[in-house]
Design a protein around this motif. Structure first.
Motif, PDB file in Angstrom:
ATOM      1  N   THR A  29      12.569  -1.217  10.338  1.00 35.28           N
ATOM      2  CA  THR A  29      11.472  -0.728   9.354  1.00 35.28           C
ATOM      3  C   THR A  29      11.041  -1.957   8.468  1.00 35.28           C
ATOM      4  O   THR A  29       9.880  -2.058   8.231  1.00 35.28           O
ATOM      5  CB  THR A  29      11.673   0.228   8.381  1.00 35.28           C
ATOM      6  OG1 THR A  29      13.042   0.207   7.950  1.00 35.28           O
ATOM      7  CG2 THR A  29      11.776   1.845   9.351  1.00 35.28           C
ATOM      8  N   GLN A  33      -0.531  -6.582   1.104  1.00 38.40           N
ATOM      9  CA  GLN A  33      -0.533  -5.682  -0.023  1.00 38.40           C
ATOM     10  C   GLN A  33       0.361  -6.126  -1.197  1.00 38.40           C
ATOM     11  O   GLN A  33       0.035  -5.811  -2.446  1.00 38.40           O
ATOM     12  CB  GLN A  33       0.337  -4.401   0.638  1.00 38.40           C
ATOM     13  CG  GLN A  33      -0.634  -3.553   1.422  1.00 38.40           C
ATOM     14  CD  GLN A  33      -1.095  -4.092   2.744  1.00 38.40           C
ATOM     15  OE1 GLN A  33      -0.574  -5.040   3.189  1.00 38.40           O
ATOM     16  NE2 GLN A  33      -1.801  -3.353   3.550  1.00 38.40           N
ATOM     17  N   LEU A  45       6.052   2.972  -4.928  1.00 41.77           N
ATOM     18  CA  LEU A  45       5.389   3.781  -4.076  1.00 41.77           C
ATOM     19  C   LEU A  45       4.717   2.804  -3.047  1.00 41.77           C
ATOM     20  O   LEU A  45       4.607   3.502  -1.689  1.00 41.77           O
ATOM     21  CB  LEU A  45       4.031   4.171  -5.056  1.00 41.77           C
ATOM     22  CG  LEU A  45       2.813   5.250  -4.042  1.00 41.77           C
ATOM     23  CD1 LEU A  45       3.660   6.486  -3.715  1.00 41.77           C
ATOM     24  CD2 LEU A  45       1.804   5.584  -4.843  1.00 41.77           C
ATOM     25  N   LEU A  46       4.417   1.580  -2.954  1.00 36.38           N
ATOM     26  CA  LEU A  46       4.105   0.783  -1.955  1.00 36.38           C
ATOM     27  C   LEU A  46       5.285   0.671  -0.915  1.00 36.38           C
ATOM     28  O   LEU A  46       5.146   0.697   0.384  1.00 36.38           O
ATOM     29  CB  LEU A  46       3.517  -0.418  -2.380  1.00 36.38           C
ATOM     30  CG  LEU A  46       2.948  -1.440  -1.529  1.00 36.38           C
ATOM     31  CD1 LEU A  46       1.831  -0.696  -0.815  1.00 36.38           C
ATOM     32  CD2 LEU A  46       2.576  -2.648  -2.262  1.00 36.38           C
ATOM     33  N   ARG A  47       6.549   0.432  -1.555  1.00 39.39           N
ATOM     34  CA  ARG A  47       7.557   0.567  -0.478  1.00 39.39           C
ATOM     35  C   ARG A  47       7.775   1.657  -0.004  1.00 39.39           C
ATOM     36  O   ARG A  47       8.238   1.702   1.303  1.00 39.39           O
ATOM     37  CB  ARG A  47       8.926   0.107  -1.350  1.00 39.39           C
ATOM     38  CG  ARG A  47       8.925  -1.217  -1.930  1.00 39.39           C
ATOM     39  CD  ARG A  47      10.350  -1.877  -2.322  1.00 39.39           C
ATOM     40  NE  ARG A  47      10.787  -0.788  -3.568  1.00 39.39           N
ATOM     41  CZ  ARG A  47      10.398  -1.432  -4.584  1.00 39.39           C
ATOM     42  NH1 ARG A  47       9.576  -2.529  -4.845  1.00 39.39           N
ATOM     43  NH2 ARG A  47      10.996  -0.728  -5.686  1.00 39.39           N
ATOM     44  N   GLN A  48       7.640   2.772  -0.374  1.00 34.58           N
ATOM     45  CA  GLN A  48       7.586   4.224   0.143  1.00 34.58           C
ATOM     46  C   GLN A  48       6.731   4.491   1.330  1.00 34.58           C
ATOM     47  O   GLN A  48       7.077   4.750   2.577  1.00 34.58           O
ATOM     48  CB  GLN A  48       7.766   5.385  -0.596  1.00 34.58           C
ATOM     49  CG  GLN A  48       7.716   6.680  -0.082  1.00 34.58           C
ATOM     50  CD  GLN A  48       7.475   7.865  -1.277  1.00 34.58           C
ATOM     51  OE1 GLN A  48       7.368   7.433  -2.541  1.00 34.58           O
ATOM     52  NE2 GLN A  48       7.275   9.086  -0.783  1.00 34.58           N
ATOM     53  N   GLN A  49       5.204   3.989   0.973  1.00 33.61           N
ATOM     54  CA  GLN A  49       4.266   3.984   2.059  1.00 33.61           C
ATOM     55  C   GLN A  49       4.514   3.136   3.200  1.00 33.61           C
ATOM     56  O   GLN A  49       4.022   3.570   4.181  1.00 33.61           O
ATOM     57  CB  GLN A  49       2.929   4.032   1.270  1.00 33.61           C
ATOM     58  CG  GLN A  49       2.355   4.767   0.372  1.00 33.61           C
ATOM     59  CD  GLN A  49       1.221   4.711  -0.413  1.00 33.61           C
ATOM     60  OE1 GLN A  49       0.919   3.360  -0.333  1.00 33.61           O
ATOM     61  NE2 GLN A  49       0.363   5.615  -1.071  1.00 33.61           N
ATOM     62  N   THR A  50       4.980   2.065   2.876  1.00 37.65           N
ATOM     63  CA  THR A  50       5.477   0.943   4.033  1.00 37.65           C
ATOM     64  C   THR A  50       6.784   1.033   4.528  1.00 37.65           C
ATOM     65  O   THR A  50       7.077   0.106   5.290  1.00 37.65           O
ATOM     66  CB  THR A  50       4.959  -0.341   3.419  1.00 37.65           C
ATOM     67  OG1 THR A  50       5.980  -0.687   2.631  1.00 37.65           O
ATOM     68  CG2 THR A  50       3.554  -0.350   2.825  1.00 37.65           C
ATOM     69  N   LYS A  51       7.496   2.152   4.218  1.00 35.21           N
ATOM     70  CA  LYS A  51       8.800   2.210   4.692  1.00 35.21           C
ATOM     71  C   LYS A  51       9.681   1.091   4.415  1.00 35.21           C
ATOM     72  O   LYS A  51      10.649   0.392   5.229  1.00 35.21           O
ATOM     73  CB  LYS A  51       8.787   2.845   6.078  1.00 35.21           C
ATOM     74  CG  LYS A  51       8.110   4.002   6.414  1.00 35.21           C
ATOM     75  CD  LYS A  51       8.332   4.345   7.789  1.00 35.21           C
ATOM     76  CE  LYS A  51       7.228   5.610   8.223  1.00 35.21           C
ATOM     77  NZ  LYS A  51       7.447   6.571   7.373  1.00 35.21           N
ATOM     78  N   MET A  89      -4.765   2.357  -5.416  1.00 39.58           N
ATOM     79  CA  MET A  89      -4.470   3.483  -4.209  1.00 39.58           C
ATOM     80  C   MET A  89      -5.526   3.820  -3.470  1.00 39.58           C
ATOM     81  O   MET A  89      -5.536   4.306  -2.398  1.00 39.58           O
ATOM     82  CB  MET A  89      -3.985   4.554  -5.115  1.00 39.58           C
ATOM     83  CG  MET A  89      -2.484   4.243  -5.813  1.00 39.58           C
ATOM     84  SD  MET A  89      -1.323   3.499  -4.771  1.00 39.58           S
ATOM     85  CE  MET A  89      -0.078   2.859  -5.929  1.00 39.58           C
ATOM     86  N   ARG A 114      -5.385   0.147   0.744  1.00 35.71           N
ATOM     87  CA  ARG A 114      -5.286   0.472   2.245  1.00 35.71           C
ATOM     88  C   ARG A 114      -6.580   0.087   2.778  1.00 35.71           C
ATOM     89  O   ARG A 114      -6.682  -0.187   3.979  1.00 35.71           O
ATOM     90  CB  ARG A 114      -5.394   1.888   2.255  1.00 35.71           C
ATOM     91  CG  ARG A 114      -3.997   2.716   1.711  1.00 35.71           C
ATOM     92  CD  ARG A 114      -4.280   4.357   2.053  1.00 35.71           C
ATOM     93  NE  ARG A 114      -5.275   4.737   0.990  1.00 35.71           N
ATOM     94  CZ  ARG A 114      -6.470   5.408   1.316  1.00 35.71           C
ATOM     95  NH1 ARG A 114      -6.629   5.345   2.579  1.00 35.71           N
ATOM     96  NH2 ARG A 114      -7.345   5.784   0.413  1.00 35.71           N
TER      97      ARG A 114
END
Length: 736
Positions: A548, A263, A250-256, A175, A180
């Motif tokens: 997206t 990643q 969380l990764l899916r959420q951050q990358t929509k 993270m 990132r």
């Protein structure tokens, strides 16, 4: 001193105090990189060290890894990586494994090894330092350290994933560092645990040598020590086993929902490697790296974020022979959201700003925007109260044109009305410095026409120093500025505008005049295509998700709400008045939404519902206003995404054909940084050059074939411009 020089790229020398130096200094390059010369030279230098350790062990007390350049080590040879294709996969894997074997031999040589980091250590440079037992960096806030490979479609394949995971634990490694790819200052890297000390630059090497002599037993990495436990727990531990499912979510959420290949590979390599020994983890990392570096995605992203970014920021895109320009005093006309953001950006860059509006109260409100941003920055530790106060003090609010005396740069940011823009220029011109640079922040109005309007209002022909500076909202966050050259804009004005954009730490692209220029014109095509699909009966959820998942930050419906459909309708009216054939079926959806009283997020109602300014969900009335149909539901999701991607790319090709664009670099950077084109494509021009069909064909011919398919299925909007088809037939490319 004694010892043997092994190679001019990496030299080995053993000092009389027993501290050996491995000096990184490639004489054939401005910076050190992991090019073809580095691997053999590094291996030979380490071999010389190991030979001394075997033949005269008492004479070797430790090692300092240092650089003979102003930077420490710039990382991998990106141009070479960009050329690496699937056919080179086996050789690439062996090369990476060989380099890492040398690093591992240094790491386990039985003597303390210190990295003396005198300048930037990014990517492979930091990976070299991570293979040392101690990292000392010079106290210089300009130095950047990090593992930014994810931003180039890659992963840190030189041991970065393996070592950082073992240093920081899975959660922090992923993270904070790997996913990132942030570039950190020395103090930030110290706080993150990537380096051990920050010391004065002038004593860097002496400090590193002293540390070696003072810590003879510090030659074992934590992960090689008996009883090592991974911070936060290994994947097999109960604590981490419970936490692991949250990482991909969380990764899916951050990358929509659109997880880029890099990643996904970083997450897999870190988790899989964390449960194995160091050697196995390193091989896993190498395999994932090889799969990425030989992919089209990394080729695309290296093109955009390395090759093209260097081009637009560098001298190649600035008219030659013009003296550098740094304004002494900036006039910003209009203290609304855009003007206030421009004033803040200029003041933050150290420029004195006069922020003018129709009333002093309005100008003060604009200055208050800087106060708000400063307060947030101080609260988050990004600046100090003293620095924040200095930025604010550089902004002078006023309603009096006389207060602009001596300003040598004007950036107008008033409402999109040619008559109003001409009026505000006419008011301030008598007070400006002679030959002041005159810029209009407009998103669509032709610059040549605005210059003519100013001439009509003033009786002065100022077109040679009049141009467009199109900022993006919010100005404090958006990195791009589109410089628009009118028909009469001179080279001097264009070069000075390029200097201004660079001075305020923004990225410039230069385009020629047209209605909508490049970015506004192209994003309008994408939005209209999305709205046209809504009218055709494509379900709104499918429409937003397809966007997206293709890599756009938001779907066309959300974007329409944000941009304001009333503004979109005015732009469409002006465009259709200038060219009736430019009418698009998506415009009918915009006008229908306005009739329904749902024009924007600003008005609290659009395609989405809003409560207190917060987006709640898609408006339930869409099912009635624009019902989905069996025909719409039958449109493949790939077609939904490609209709937006290909529409923008084709409009980009038309911009080349019409002379609005002259550079693929400007097209790529402008589309990614300005209007959210998916980064994994490398930008709108690179999408065409690197288009990869489902059957494996890559290139412009494959893109043209796909556009022809869409034209046959969905209409003449997807007709390929003749010039682009000719390039594809000849195997050529758009101008770089």
């Amino acid at each position: 001193m004694s010892g043997t020089t092994v190679d001019t790229s990496v030299t080995y020398e053993l000092g009389s105090d027993g501290v050996a130096t491995l000096l990184l200094d490639d004489p054939q390059a401005r910076v050190n990189t992991m090019n073809d010369r580095f691997g053999p030279a590094f291996a030979a230098a380490v071999e010389a060290l190991l030979a001394d350790l075997e033949q005269r062990p008492d004479d070797v007390r430790g090692v300092v890894l240092a650089s003979g350049k102003s930077t420490f080590f710039a990382g991998g040879d990106l141009l070479s990586m960009q050329r690496t294709g699937p056919d080179e996969a086996a050789a690439t894997f062996l090369m990476v494994e060989g380099l890492k074997a040398t690093m591992r031999r240094l790491e386990t040589c039985g003597r303390p090894v210190v990295a003396a980091i005198n300048g930037a250590a990014l990517g492979g440079g930091l990976e070299l330092a991570l293979a040392c037992h101690h990292r000392v960096v010079a106290d210089d806030p300009r130095i950047r350290l990090g593992l930014p490979e994810a931003t180039l479609g890659l992963l840190p394949g030189g041991g970065g994933v393996t070592r950082v995971t073992r240093m920081l634990g899975l959660q922090s490694a992923l993270m904070d560092v790997l996913l990132r790819g942030p570039q950190m200052s020395p103090e930030k890297a110290l706080g993150q645990g990537l380096v051990d000390e920050v010391v004065p630059a002038e004593g860097l090497l002496e400090h590193a040598r002293a540390w070696v002599l003072a810590h003879p037993e510090a030659h074992v990495q934590p992960w090689d020590a008996p009883g090592y436990r991974m911070p936060g727990g290994a994947p097999s531990s109960r604590q981490m086993a419970q936490a692991l499912p949250a990482f991909p979510a969380l990764l899916r959420q951050q990358t929509k929902g659109h997880v880029p290949p890099a990643q996904a590979a970083i997450l897999s390599a870190a988790v899989e490697g964390a449960g194995r020994d160091f050697a196995a983890a390193s091989r896993i990392e190498s395999r994932y790296f090889t799969s990425l570096v030989t992919s089209q995605t990394s080729t695309n992203m290296i093109q955009a974020f390395f090759v093209d970014m260097q081009a637009v920021n560098g001298p190649a895109h600035r008219p030659a022979g013009v003296e550098p320009f740094r304004p002494t005093r900036v006039a910003v006309l209009g203290a609304g959201m855009m003007g206030a953001g421009i004033a803040y950006s200029c003041a933050r860059a150290g420029l004195d700003v006069v922020l003018k509006d129709v009333s002093l109260e309005a100008a003060k409100r604009g200055r208050g925007y800087t106060e708000t941003l400063n307060a947030r920055a101080v609260e988050k530790g990004r600046t100090t109260p003293e620095k924040a106060a200095a930025v604010l003090a550089r902004i002078t609010p006023t309603a009096d044109a006389a207060d602009l005396a001596g300003c040598d740069l004007v950036i107008e940011a008033v409402f999109e009305d040619p008559a109003l823009k001409a009026t505000v220029f006419a008011e301030v011109l008598p007070h400006l410095a002679p030959d002041a640079l005159l810029c209009s922040n407009t998103s669509t109005l032709p610059i040549t026409d605005l210059a003519a309007a100013v001439a009509d209002a003033t009786g002065l022909d100022l077109a040679d120093r009049f141009l467009g500076l199109h900022f993006f909202s919010p100005v404090d966050k958006m990195p791009l500025v589109e410089i628009i050259r009118g028909r009469a804009t001179g080279d001097s004005a264009l070069a000075h505008a390029h200097d201004v954009v660079r001075a305020i730490a923004k990225t410039p692209i230069i385009v020629h005049d047209s209605r909508g220029f490049y970015t506004s014109r192209v994003i309008g095509v994408r939005i209209n295509e999305g709205l046209a699909m809504l009218a055709e009966g494509v379900h709104p959820v499918s429409l937003e998700r397809a966007a997206t998942q293709a890599g756009y930050p938001v779907g066309p419906l959300q974007l329409s709400d944000e941009l304001n459909m009333e503004l979109m309708a005015r732009i469409a009216d002006a465009t259709e008045a200038a060219d009736p054939e430019a009418a698009h079926p998506g415009t009918a959806v915009v006008r229908r939404m306005i009739e329904l009283g749902r024009p924007s997020r600003l008005k609290g109602a659009g395609f989405y519902d809003y409560e207190g300014g917060r987006r709640q969900g898609l408006w339930a009335g869409l099912a009635t206003a624009f019902p989905s149909t069996p025909e719409g539901d039958a449109v493949p999701l790939r077609d939904v995404a490609d209709r937006m991607l290909v529409a923008e790319a084709l409009e980009t090709a038309r911009c080349f054909e019409e002379g609005v664009l002259e550079s693929s670099a400007a097209a790529n950077i402008g589309s990614i940084l300005g209007i959210g084109f998916p980064p994994t494509t490398g930008g709108a021009a690179q999408l065409m050059h690197g288009y990869e069909s489902p059957t494996g064909e890559v290139g412009l011919a494959a893109f043209v074939a796909r556009a022809d398919e869409l034209a046959a299925a969905y209409g003449p909007r997807f007709t390929v411009p003749a010039s682009l088809r000719t390039l594809a037939e000849k195997g050529e490319r758009l101008p770089a």
